[in-house]
Design a protein around this motif. Structure first.
Motif, PDB file in Angstrom:
ATOM      1  N   THR A  81       0.893  -1.171   0.098  1.00 19.42           N
ATOM      2  CA  THR A  81      -0.095   0.140   0.010  1.00 19.42           C
ATOM      3  C   THR A  81       0.714   1.211   0.206  1.00 19.42           C
ATOM      4  O   THR A  81       0.558   2.299  -0.769  1.00 19.42           O
ATOM      5  N   TYR A  82       1.974   1.154   0.753  1.00 16.65           N
ATOM      6  CA  TYR A  82       2.810   2.242   0.906  1.00 16.65           C
ATOM      7  C   TYR A  82       3.394   2.662  -0.692  1.00 16.65           C
ATOM      8  O   TYR A  82       3.580   3.550  -1.183  1.00 16.65           O
ATOM      9  N   LEU A  83       3.747   1.486  -1.260  1.00 16.34           N
ATOM     10  CA  LEU A  83       4.382   1.702  -2.580  1.00 16.34           C
ATOM     11  C   LEU A  83       3.490   2.293  -3.615  1.00 16.34           C
ATOM     12  O   LEU A  83       3.569   3.156  -4.340  1.00 16.34           O
ATOM     13  N   GLU A  84       2.233   2.022  -3.434  1.00 15.45           N
ATOM     14  CA  GLU A  84       1.005   2.766  -4.271  1.00 15.45           C
ATOM     15  C   GLU A  84       0.795   4.107  -3.744  1.00 15.45           C
ATOM     16  O   GLU A  84       0.517   5.005  -4.815  1.00 15.45           O
ATOM     17  N   THR A  85       0.773   4.229  -2.558  1.00 16.63           N
ATOM     18  CA  THR A  85       0.327   5.709  -2.234  1.00 16.63           C
ATOM     19  C   THR A  85       1.312   6.546  -1.615  1.00 16.63           C
ATOM     20  O   THR A  85       0.991   7.783  -1.529  1.00 16.63           O
ATOM     21  N   HIS A  86       2.538   5.945  -1.304  1.00 11.01           N
ATOM     22  CA  HIS A  86       3.370   6.987  -0.496  1.00 11.01           C
ATOM     23  C   HIS A  86       2.876   7.595   0.718  1.00 11.01           C
ATOM     24  O   HIS A  86       3.417   8.674   1.010  1.00 11.01           O
ATOM     25  N   SER A  87       1.810   7.005   1.427  1.00 11.27           N
ATOM     26  CA  SER A  87       1.192   7.456   2.612  1.00 11.27           C
ATOM     27  C   SER A  87       1.567   6.370   3.738  1.00 11.27           C
ATOM     28  O   SER A  87       1.064   5.221   3.398  1.00 11.27           O
ATOM     29  N   TRP A  88       2.391   6.577   4.551  1.00 15.76           N
ATOM     30  CA  TRP A  88       2.332   5.698   5.688  1.00 15.76           C
ATOM     31  C   TRP A  88       1.339   5.604   6.478  1.00 15.76           C
ATOM     32  O   TRP A  88       0.612   4.519   6.818  1.00 15.76           O
ATOM     33  N   PRO A  89       0.517   6.581   7.003  1.00 17.96           N
ATOM     34  CA  PRO A  89      -0.857   6.426   7.594  1.00 17.96           C
ATOM     35  C   PRO A  89      -1.725   5.380   6.844  1.00 17.96           C
ATOM     36  O   PRO A  89      -2.285   4.676   7.674  1.00 17.96           O
ATOM     37  N   GLU A  90      -1.831   6.061   5.573  1.00 18.13           N
ATOM     38  CA  GLU A  90      -2.944   4.835   4.798  1.00 18.13           C
ATOM     39  C   GLU A  90      -2.106   3.491   4.788  1.00 18.13           C
ATOM     40  O   GLU A  90      -3.081   2.560   4.807  1.00 18.13           O
ATOM     41  N   ALA A  91      -0.984   3.156   4.417  1.00 19.64           N
ATOM     42  CA  ALA A  91      -0.449   1.803   4.574  1.00 19.64           C
ATOM     43  C   ALA A  91      -0.469   1.234   5.874  1.00 19.64           C
ATOM     44  O   ALA A  91      -1.112  -0.035   6.067  1.00 19.64           O
ATOM     45  N   LEU A  92      -0.317   2.187   6.957  1.00 18.03           N
ATOM     46  CA  LEU A  92      -0.482   1.299   8.322  1.00 18.03           C
ATOM     47  C   LEU A  92      -2.087   0.901   8.642  1.00 18.03           C
ATOM     48  O   LEU A  92      -2.122  -0.027   9.416  1.00 18.03           O
ATOM     49  N   LYS A  93      -2.815   1.785   8.068  1.00 18.48           N
ATOM     50  CA  LYS A  93      -4.017   1.725   8.574  1.00 18.48           C
ATOM     51  C   LYS A  93      -4.578   0.270   7.780  1.00 18.48           C
ATOM     52  O   LYS A  93      -5.554  -0.481   8.160  1.00 18.48           O
ATOM     53  N   LYS A  94      -3.956   0.011   6.647  1.00 17.51           N
ATOM     54  CA  LYS A  94      -4.253  -1.156   5.817  1.00 17.51           C
ATOM     55  C   LYS A  94      -3.965  -2.413   6.626  1.00 17.51           C
ATOM     56  O   LYS A  94      -4.410  -3.542   6.539  1.00 17.51           O
ATOM     57  N   GLY A  95      -2.834  -2.421   7.360  1.00 20.52           N
ATOM     58  CA  GLY A  95      -2.003  -3.587   7.674  1.00 20.52           C
ATOM     59  C   GLY A  95      -2.156  -3.978   9.265  1.00 20.52           C
ATOM     60  O   GLY A  95      -2.010  -4.992   9.827  1.00 20.52           O
ATOM     61  N   VAL A  96      -2.303  -2.713   9.977  1.00 18.32           N
ATOM     62  CA  VAL A  96      -2.260  -3.121  11.467  1.00 18.32           C
ATOM     63  C   VAL A  96      -3.825  -3.092  11.775  1.00 18.32           C
ATOM     64  O   VAL A  96      -4.376  -1.968  12.124  1.00 18.32           O
ATOM     65  N   SER A  97      -4.226  -4.236  12.463  1.00 23.28           N
ATOM     66  CA  SER A  97      -5.680  -4.260  12.707  1.00 23.28           C
ATOM     67  C   SER A  97      -5.758  -3.955  13.866  1.00 23.28           C
ATOM     68  O   SER A  97      -5.031  -3.635  14.593  1.00 23.28           O
ATOM     69  N   SER A  98      -6.924  -3.574  14.260  1.00 24.96           N
ATOM     70  CA  SER A  98      -7.368  -2.895  15.673  1.00 24.96           C
ATOM     71  C   SER A  98      -7.054  -3.599  16.757  1.00 24.96           C
ATOM     72  O   SER A  98      -6.772  -3.203  17.901  1.00 24.96           O
ATOM     73  N   GLY A  99      -6.988  -5.075  16.506  1.00 22.75           N
ATOM     74  CA  GLY A  99      -6.708  -6.030  17.530  1.00 22.75           C
ATOM     75  C   GLY A  99      -5.489  -5.859  18.114  1.00 22.75           C
ATOM     76  O   GLY A  99      -4.868  -6.509  19.195  1.00 22.75           O
ATOM     77  N   LYS A 100      -4.539  -5.117  17.419  1.00 15.89           N
ATOM     78  CA  LYS A 100      -2.960  -4.874  17.875  1.00 15.89           C
ATOM     79  C   LYS A 100      -2.803  -3.681  18.788  1.00 15.89           C
ATOM     80  O   LYS A 100      -1.883  -3.613  19.270  1.00 15.89           O
ATOM     81  N   GLY A 101      -3.989  -3.300  18.883  1.00 22.05           N
ATOM     82  CA  GLY A 101      -3.919  -2.148  20.148  1.00 22.05           C
ATOM     83  C   GLY A 101      -3.532  -0.708  19.650  1.00 22.05           C
ATOM     84  O   GLY A 101      -2.999  -0.052  20.580  1.00 22.05           O
ATOM     85  N   TYR A 102      -3.431  -0.623  18.243  1.00 17.97           N
ATOM     86  CA  TYR A 102      -2.859   0.725  17.623  1.00 17.97           C
ATOM     87  C   TYR A 102      -3.832   1.504  16.911  1.00 17.97           C
ATOM     88  O   TYR A 102      -4.697   0.582  16.186  1.00 17.97           O
ATOM     89  N   ILE A 103      -3.927   2.814  16.997  1.00 19.25           N
ATOM     90  CA  ILE A 103      -4.571   3.302  16.228  1.00 19.25           C
ATOM     91  C   ILE A 103      -3.792   4.646  15.512  1.00 19.25           C
ATOM     92  O   ILE A 103      -2.892   4.925  15.977  1.00 19.25           O
ATOM     93  N   LEU A 104      -4.300   5.014  14.381  1.00 16.90           N
ATOM     94  CA  LEU A 104      -3.497   6.463  13.760  1.00 16.90           C
ATOM     95  C   LEU A 104      -3.513   7.565  14.748  1.00 16.90           C
ATOM     96  O   LEU A 104      -4.653   7.780  15.445  1.00 16.90           O
ATOM     97  N   ARG A 105      -2.572   8.393  14.811  1.00 19.45           N
ATOM     98  CA  ARG A 105      -2.493   9.557  15.668  1.00 19.45           C
ATOM     99  C   ARG A 105      -3.900  10.549  15.481  1.00 19.45           C
ATOM    100  O   ARG A 105      -4.387  11.047  16.498  1.00 19.45           O
ATOM    101  N   ASN A 106      -3.882  10.696  14.157  1.00 22.79           N
ATOM    102  CA  ASN A 106      -5.133  11.855  13.592  1.00 22.79           C
ATOM    103  C   ASN A 106      -6.283  11.224  14.164  1.00 22.79           C
ATOM    104  O   ASN A 106      -7.185  11.899  13.858  1.00 22.79           O
ATOM    105  N   SER A 107      -6.417   9.851  14.468  1.00 26.51           N
ATOM    106  CA  SER A 107      -7.858   9.320  14.758  1.00 26.51           C
ATOM    107  C   SER A 107      -8.276   9.310  16.292  1.00 26.51           C
ATOM    108  O   SER A 107      -9.265   8.958  16.606  1.00 26.51           O
ATOM    109  N   VAL A 108      -7.218  10.007  16.704  1.00 29.37           N
ATOM    110  CA  VAL A 108      -7.403   9.786  18.357  1.00 29.37           C
ATOM    111  C   VAL A 108      -8.506  11.104  18.626  1.00 29.37           C
ATOM    112  O   VAL A 108      -8.464  12.331  18.003  1.00 29.37           O
ATOM    113  N   GLU A 109      -9.674  10.872  19.275  1.00 31.51           N
ATOM    114  CA  GLU A 109     -10.768  11.899  19.505  1.00 31.51           C
ATOM    115  C   GLU A 109     -10.078  12.986  20.236  1.00 31.51           C
ATOM    116  O   GLU A 109      -9.291  13.002  21.176  1.00 31.51           O
TER     117      GLU A 109
END
Length: 221
Positions: A193-221
């Protein structure tokens, strides 16, 4: 219309297109090694899970606009992991990838290798077409601390971790569980996904499932 989406394209045509893209990746695409030399430490259940991850990784790569050329290294045809791959992955013997008994460290110049391991202190900044990225073929049940990291150090090969800490934050969860250890197909989805979009947030969102206990910084309320 995007080539390959057109309904009148026959399955045979699409298969040929996929084959062409994959073979082109062998010469000009990014390269990814899955280091299977540690699979003898694993239980039958873990080997089955690893074979399933290889199947999903290959499936994602076939669909990618810019596929990687994949190399399964340290992979002997008389090994239990090979038998599991044949048993679980339909058409495995005709996958378009390299299979070799050789170790990734003897196949490529050491200075081109980057071993991806969560134990590295260096965050991956970019996907470089001149580098060969290595994923350790281990499933998380058998994680012995720093196995892949120590292997890379032994050969004086560069290491990198995905930039989870840079772009994501721990999300409070009931189990208080947070892990940066991902399955190889999840790591692959992030790289692809990173190779396609050059966006780490987009790429990490694709591969790091919510079960891993991490969310993107900008999605914090």
């Amino acid at each position: 219309m995007v080539l390959g989406i057109c309904p009148q394209h026959s399955k045979r045509f699409l298969r040929a297109l996929t084959k062409e893209k994959l073979l082109e990746a062998k010469h000009s695409g990014p390269k990814l090694c899955i280091d299977l030399s540690m699979s003898h430490h694993m239980s039958k259940k873990e080997l089955s899970r690893l074979a399933g991850q290889i199947r999903r990784l290959y499936g994602s790569n076939k669909k990618a606009d810019r596929p990687f050329w994949i190399c399964l290294t340290g992979f002997t045809t008389d090994s239990p992991i090979y038998e599991e791959c044949l048993r679980m992955n339909d058409g495995f013997s005709s996958y378009l990838l390299d299979i070799t008994e050789e170790d990734c460290f003897s196949l490529f110049p050491l200075e081109t290798l980057v071993y991806l391991t969560p134990d590295s202190e260096h965050a991956l900044e970019d996907v470089d077409l001149n580098k060969v990225y290595i994923l350790g073929g281990l499933v998380d049940e058998s994680i012995q601390k720093k196995v892949t990291f120590q292997k890379a150090q032994e050969y004086c090969v560069k290491t990198a971790r995905l930039p989870i800490q840079e772009y994501m934050v721990r999300n409070h969860n009931g189990k208080n569980y947070h892990s940066e250890i991902l399955a190889i197909n999840q790591v692959f989805d992030i790289l692809s996904t990173y190779l396609e979009t050059h966006s780490w947030p987009e790429a990490l969102k694709k591969g790091v499932s919510s079960g891993k206990g991490y969310i993107l910084r900008n999605s914090v309320e």
